[in-house]
Design a protein around this motif. Structure first.
Motif, mmCIF file in Angstrom:
data_model
loop_
_atom_site.group_PDB
_atom_site.id
_atom_site.type_symbol
_atom_site.label_atom_id
_atom_site.label_comp_id
_atom_site.label_asym_id
_atom_site.label_seq_id
_atom_site.Cartn_x
_atom_site.Cartn_y
_atom_site.Cartn_z
ATOM 1 N N ILE A 9 -6.646 -2.555 12.350
ATOM 2 C CA ILE A 9 -5.120 -2.551 11.903
ATOM 3 C C ILE A 9 -5.137 -2.159 10.352
ATOM 4 C CG2 ILE A 9 -3.173 -3.976 11.310
ATOM 5 C CD1 ILE A 9 -3.917 -5.848 13.753
ATOM 6 N N ALA A 10 -6.168 -2.654 9.385
ATOM 7 C CA ALA A 10 -6.005 -2.211 7.938
ATOM 8 C C ALA A 10 -6.244 -0.614 7.798
ATOM 9 C CB ALA A 10 -7.156 -3.007 7.334
ATOM 10 N N ALA A 11 -7.485 -0.183 8.748
ATOM 11 C CA ALA A 11 -7.926 0.975 8.735
ATOM 12 C C ALA A 11 -6.546 2.003 9.284
ATOM 13 C CB ALA A 11 -8.967 1.245 9.788
ATOM 14 N N SER A 12 -6.214 1.575 10.378
ATOM 15 C CA SER A 12 -4.916 2.455 10.834
ATOM 16 C C SER A 12 -3.808 2.443 9.780
ATOM 17 C CB SER A 12 -4.333 1.672 12.040
ATOM 18 O OG SER A 12 -3.383 2.434 12.684
ATOM 19 N N SER A 13 -3.578 1.426 9.405
ATOM 20 C CA SER A 13 -2.427 1.381 8.191
ATOM 21 C C SER A 13 -2.676 2.259 6.871
ATOM 22 C CB SER A 13 -2.131 -0.097 7.503
ATOM 23 O OG SER A 13 -1.884 -0.776 8.729
ATOM 24 N N LEU A 14 -3.991 2.208 6.488
ATOM 25 C CA LEU A 14 -4.530 3.080 5.422
ATOM 26 C C LEU A 14 -4.616 4.467 5.597
ATOM 27 C CD1 LEU A 14 -5.443 2.632 2.459
ATOM 28 C CD2 LEU A 14 -7.668 2.512 3.467
ATOM 29 N N GLU A 15 -4.646 4.765 6.862
ATOM 30 C CA GLU A 15 -4.531 6.198 7.411
ATOM 31 C C GLU A 15 -3.098 6.562 7.072
ATOM 32 O OE1 GLU A 15 -5.356 9.059 11.280
ATOM 33 O OE2 GLU A 15 -5.645 7.100 11.215
ATOM 34 N N ALA A 16 -2.188 5.767 7.742
ATOM 35 C CA ALA A 16 -0.818 6.027 7.459
ATOM 36 C C ALA A 16 -0.413 6.267 6.168
ATOM 37 C CB ALA A 16 0.182 5.049 8.435
ATOM 38 N N THR A 17 -0.723 5.484 5.189
ATOM 39 C CA THR A 17 -0.699 5.314 3.805
ATOM 40 C C THR A 17 -0.929 6.785 3.131
ATOM 41 O OG1 THR A 17 -0.795 2.992 3.526
ATOM 42 C CG2 THR A 17 -0.892 4.145 1.473
ATOM 43 N N TRP A 73 0.819 -1.161 -0.097
ATOM 44 C CA TRP A 73 -0.028 0.090 -0.192
ATOM 45 C C TRP A 73 0.753 1.282 -0.041
ATOM 46 C CZ3 TRP A 73 -3.939 -1.224 4.395
ATOM 47 C CH2 TRP A 73 -4.609 -2.299 4.139
ATOM 48 N N LEU A 74 2.105 1.298 0.823
ATOM 49 C CA LEU A 74 2.902 2.288 0.883
ATOM 50 C C LEU A 74 3.582 2.613 -0.188
ATOM 51 C CD1 LEU A 74 4.422 1.745 4.379
ATOM 52 C CD2 LEU A 74 2.700 3.386 3.882
ATOM 53 N N ASN A 76 -1.575 9.442 4.718
ATOM 54 C CA ASN A 76 -0.464 10.534 5.340
ATOM 55 C C ASN A 76 0.688 10.612 4.654
ATOM 56 O OD1 ASN A 76 -1.795 11.803 7.601
ATOM 57 N ND2 ASN A 76 -1.699 9.998 8.936
ATOM 58 N N ARG A 77 1.239 9.628 4.281
ATOM 59 C CA ARG A 77 2.525 9.339 3.557
ATOM 60 C C ARG A 77 2.332 9.999 2.152
ATOM 61 N NH1 ARG A 77 4.501 7.353 -0.511
ATOM 62 N NH2 ARG A 77 2.706 5.882 -0.975
ATOM 63 N N ILE A 78 1.091 9.712 1.450
ATOM 64 C CA ILE A 78 1.084 10.290 0.019
ATOM 65 C C ILE A 78 0.644 11.707 0.146
ATOM 66 C CG2 ILE A 78 -0.610 10.405 -1.891
ATOM 67 C CD1 ILE A 78 -1.197 7.189 -1.207
ATOM 68 N N GLU A 79 -0.083 12.088 1.290
ATOM 69 C CA GLU A 79 -0.292 13.779 1.510
ATOM 70 C C GLU A 79 1.008 14.493 1.815
ATOM 71 O OE1 GLU A 79 -2.930 16.352 4.530
ATOM 72 O OE2 GLU A 79 -3.704 14.737 3.448
ATOM 73 N N GLY A 132 -9.206 7.924 10.224
ATOM 74 C CA GLY A 132 -8.891 9.124 10.784
ATOM 75 C C GLY A 132 -9.879 10.148 10.082
ATOM 76 N N ASP A 133 -9.276 11.113 9.756
ATOM 77 C CA ASP A 133 -9.970 12.302 8.838
ATOM 78 C C ASP A 133 -10.037 12.332 7.433
ATOM 79 O OD1 ASP A 133 -10.028 13.550 11.395
ATOM 80 O OD2 ASP A 133 -8.087 14.752 11.278
ATOM 81 N N TYR A 134 -9.716 11.196 6.909
ATOM 82 C CA TYR A 134 -9.588 10.677 5.547
ATOM 83 C C TYR A 134 -10.924 10.081 4.997
ATOM 84 C CZ TYR A 134 -4.780 11.857 5.925
ATOM 85 O OH TYR A 134 -3.340 12.351 5.839
#
Length: 928
Positions: A425-433, A299-300, A435-438, A400-402
């Motif tokens: 865990i999936a939602a948290s990881s997707l939020e981090a992804t 995903w990352l 975040n990284r993209i943003e 998150g806010d996404y």
């Protein structure tokens, strides 16, 4: 695989979260007589079997969670109190005893009876700090023969059936082995897990059962066999490990966790109890979690939110078996949760993926609250988006806010807490992804902005490494001749940089090198660079270090601004300044007045010959010296010197012209100064006015003698004038009737002339006394002065129907009686010369610096422009006596009074329209 310890110290039986887990099963096996209860450490009922419920005629829902004192009491009712029984339970938990304790109790039944019983208690604890210690007890009725002959003890077979039921409900496979390690008992779960038949197994040696029957049913059989049989060879420790059951007839593939421990008491003392927990789902979850973590790395690598969401949807389907799932992104402009990725089964289920507007459905609630929600049937929630949805089970989680993730199933009750945990865990990881993209987008935008800034900046910018190499530079840095980015790195080559003094600048002394060595910025360094073609360029250079994560200087940024044009202009200005100074010296030499200039530090910068002569210095001796050195405090005229210095300081501070006169005792001369300030200093013009001062003194002396003469003359003339007036009145009284018309007319002429003569003498006397008979100047309220004058003239004001309007009048420094005379004269004139209309008079005031300007305005006949000065002279009249009475001295007296106060008086008039007489008076010191 082994975890051996002394059996007497083991607390293995408490592993798990089912109110004691394995320890509860052990206690049930050891104490098979009576009803089974489990007590928490704080003395509450947390577990009950059917035998105990039948004994008390109660229901499980009613008793669970109740304190033990609500059910148990001393059997005679007045022995040990409930509090003491609670204390006993607390002591049991605190001492962590392993022995069985028997207590005599009364059990309260649902119908109010007290049933005598014994309570056999056993404590057990766990190594997990999250699980509190507990007590397991067997409640047995005391055997007594009653009238019906009922047996209080249930048959042994019934007790075994109850124990087996409890174990079976826990979905735990159980082997009970006797002291010879023969199988004494197994439950249905064991039969199901291993594909065994209880009748064929009970009584067999467990070793032979393992080697002969289980060999093809357990994966990695040698390891399983050796580990289990080892516990029979040394039956003193706890064992725990995992094994995998292979599929076959009457059995499924599953993972089991083996837990075993010696039996210390009871009919199977010396034997062993083995429990097998089904951990297949846990293993599956662990495998899914591992694969999910691997997928997150994929995903990352996504380049957009949509790409990341689509990868996540595929992972949720392929790894977590969530066939129907989707990712909804919050769009701020639309104020909605919009789908950006939906799994293929999800797309096939809906014609069009829904968009959730603000406040719409469960989805928006989860997004706003940030709390996930799980449903066995989503239609049970009143906020369901669509009651006709084919979806039954559903999990919704915030990203998150996404946005949100939604997973669904057409089957009700399809999801459990394990699914929810993995989705978190999936939602948290997707939020981090996201975040990284943003963040990468932001970094890219900032990089582009910085690149544009670098290239469009009107100054030269370069980044250098520790070897002095330019790793990045904008166009100005590369094109600017002689800029440090173009300098040779080799120190042996010709130096092309020079400092502000024109000295060659070694490379190790450049601003970049100094910033690297010092680890701090170097600013505002002026350099001259010489290009390969000999072009000379001037720079202002700043250099600043950039540090890495360890605090070591990694780069140096150098910024330079081309100031060649500025330097050229500066040199031109310096040449022009020199030329102007030469021209100024020549001009000043031609000025007839003495002149000198002072800078902001009061140093002489220019002096002409006339000034040098008056100050008795050569021009060269004065330039560069301070004013205080010339006007020293220790001169003979110390007070006058202080006054001159103060006047100069006042001019500089106020930035206003200052004029004054001063007597120079050294040269015995009067000097008149005119001081003109500027932001850079003072220009002082002065001249010798000794001849004028001598003339003024002679004139003052002459005026003083004339005043004395006028006073004496007017005073001495009053007596003979009174005699003439007296005899004229006496003639009129005695002989008036005897005179003919001509005589009467002559007598009137004589009397009128005497009266006019008396008025003129009085006026002249008043005029001469202005300076000599005046009072000291002090604060005077003009409101009061005008009010008194109004009272003095009230008869004339009433007779002429005059209207006198007075605006707010100030307080001034003056002589109250003389100012009263001024206002009386002016108001009288305004009434006298009002013309045919009723007098309309206005008195007003306006502040003018340190003075007040007063104006008396009327709308009478007015004064011609060529007469506005002459009316202030003594005995000057503009009208005949036949039209307007008066002596022609009133305005002269007003002028003399105003001049005594340091003010001016003047007239502005438009004949036939209005006349304004204005004069100035000093303000009080408090108002300055």
């Amino acid at each position: 695989m082994d975890d051996r310890a002394a059996a007497t110290d083991s607390t293995f039986w408490a592993v798990g979260d089912d109110h004691g887990g394995f320890a509860g099963y052990r206690a049930l096996v050891e104490m098979v007589d009576g009803g089974v209860v489990q007590l928490s450490a704080d003395g509450r009922l947390v577990g009950l079997d059917e035998t105990f419920l039948e004994l008390t005629n109660n229901s499980r829902d009613r008793l669970l969670g109740e304190p033990v004192s609500a059910v148990f009491d001393h059997r005679d009712g007045d022995g040990r109190s409930s509090e003491c029984f609670d204390e006993f339970l607390a002591n049991q938990a605190a001492e962590a005893e392993t022995k069985t304790e028997t207590v005599a109790i009364d059990v309260h039944t649902a119908d109010g009876r007290r049933l005598p019983c014994t309570l056999r208690l056993k404590h057990f604890g766990v190594d997990d700090s999250r699980t509190p210690p507990s007590l397991i007890g067997i409640v047995e009725p005391i055997k007594t023969a009653d009238a019906t002959g009922d047996q209080p003890f249930p048959p042994m077979d019934e007790t075994h059936t109850t124990v087996a039921s409890v174990l079976e409900e826990a979905a735990v496979g159980v082997f009970v082995l006797d002291s010879a390690f023969d199988v004494a008992w197994i439950n249905e779960a064991t039969e199901r897990y291993f594909g065994l038949n209880r009748e064929a197994v009970v009584g067999r040696d467990k070793r032979s059962l393992i080697t002969e029957t289980l060999a093809d049913r357990v994966a990695d059989f040698p390891r399983f066999r050796d580990t289990v049989i080892a516990t029979y060879d040394d039956n003193s420790y706890v064992e725990q490990f995992e094994c995998r059951i292979l599929p076959g007839e009457n059995r499924e593939t599953r993972w089991l966790e083996h837990r075993s421990q010696p039996i210390e008491s009871g009919p199977y003392a010396g034997g062993r109890i083995e429990l097998y927990y089904d951990v297949t789902d846990r293993r599956r979850r662990s495998y899914q979690l591992r694969r999910l973590n691997e997928a997150v790395n994929d995903w990352l690598q996504a380049e957009s939110d949509k790409d990341a969401a689509e990868r996540a949807c595929r992972s949720l389907r392929g790894i977590l078996d969530l066939e129907i799932n989707g990712v909804f992104r919050y769009e701020e402009t639309a104020q909605a949760l919009c789908p950006i990725a939906i799994s293929e089964p999800g797309l096939g289920l809906f014609d069009e993926a829904p968009t959730f507007e603000r406040g719409e459905g469960i989805a928006w609630r989860v997004f706003e609250t940030g709390s996930p929600e799980i449903y066995d049937d989503v239609r049970s929630d009143p906020d369901v988006y669509n009651l006709e949805t084919p979806i039954r089970s559903e999990i919704i989680l915030p990203i998150g806010d996404y946005g949100i993730i939604i997973a669904g199933s057409e089957q009700p009750g399809a999801f459990d807490r394990g699914d929810l945990s993995l989705l978190k865990i999936a939602a948290s990881s997707l939020e981090a992804t996201f975040n990284r993209i943003e963040n990468e987008r932001q970094l890219e935008r900032e990089h582009v902005q910085m690149e544009k800034l670098l290239q469009t900046a009107p100054v030269a910018i370069a980044v250098m490494n520790g070897d002095g190499e330019t790793v990045q530079a904008n166009r100005h840095a590369m094109e600017l001749p002689g800029f440090p980015t173009q300098q040779a790195v080799d120190a042996d080559e010709t130096l092309t940089l020079y400092d502000a003094d024109g000295n060659p600048l070694p490379l190790e002394r450049t601003p970049a090198a100094r910033a690297w060595d010092r680890g701090e910025p170097v600013v505002d360094v002026e350099l001259e660079g010489v290009g390969a073609d000999g072009t000379r360029t001037w720079f202002i250079v700043n250099a600043a270090p950039v540090f890495d994560a360890d605090g070591t200087v990694e780069r140096v940024i150098t910024v330079g601004e081309d100031i060649t044009e500025l330097k050229t202009q500066q040199r031109q200005l310096e040449r022009r300044k020199s030329e102007l100074e030469t021209e100024l010296s020549e001009i000043l030499g031609r000025i007839s007045d003495a002149f000198f200039a002072l800078d902001e530090d009061y140093r002489f910068t220019h002096v002409n010959d006339r000034a040098a002569a008056l100050l008795q210095y050569a021009p060269g001796e004065l330039r560069g010296r301070r004013l205080e050195e010339i006007y020293a405090a220790d001169t003979a005229e110390e007070g006058e010197t202080d006054r001159i210095r103060q006047q100069f300081h006042d001019a500089m501070n106020s930035q206003e012209r200052v004029s004054f006169e001063s007597y120079d005792g050294t040269t015995d001369a009067w000097l008149e100064f005119n001081v003109y300030p500027s932001e850079t200093g003072l220009s002082v013009y002065f001249r010798d006015v000794t001849e004028r001062k001598v003339y003024e003194r002679q004139l003052e002396a002459s005026n003083e003698r004339l005043e004395q003469f006028a006073y004496a003359a007017s005073h001495d003339l009053q007596e003979p004038l009174r005699m003439v007036s007296s005899y004229l009145r006496l003639i009129e009284q005695r002989y008036g009737d005897d005179l003919d018309d001509d005589g009467q007319e002559f007598l009137e002429y004589a009397t009128d002339g005497a009266d006019r003569m008396r008025n003129m003498i009085d006026g002249l006397l008043t005029y001469s006394r202005v300076e000599t008979q005046g009072d000291p100047l002090e604060p005077v309220d003009l409101e009061t002065v005008v009010s008194n004058v109004h009272e003095d003239l009230q008869l004339r004001i009433a007779e002429s129907d005059a209207v006198v309007t007075t605006n707010s009048l100030p307080t001034v420094r003056g002589d109250a009686s003389q100012l009263r005379q001024v206002f009386q004269n002016l108001l009288s004139n305004a009434i006298e010369y009002s013309g045919d209309e009723a007098p309309d008079i206005e008195i007003s005031s306006e502040r003018d610096g340190s003075y007040w300007e007063l104006t008396v305005t009327d709308h009478g006949i007015g004064i011609k422009a060529n007469a506005t000065e002459r009316v202030f002279e003594v005995f000057q009249r503009l009208h005949s006596r036949e039209t307007h009475d008066g002596t022609g001295i009133g305005l002269a007296v007003c002028k003399r009074i105003i001049e005594r106060h340091g003010g001016d008086i003047w007239i502005e008039s438009e004949p036939g329209e209005q006349t304004s007489v204005s004069f100035t008076l000093p303000a009080t010191e408090q108002e300055h």
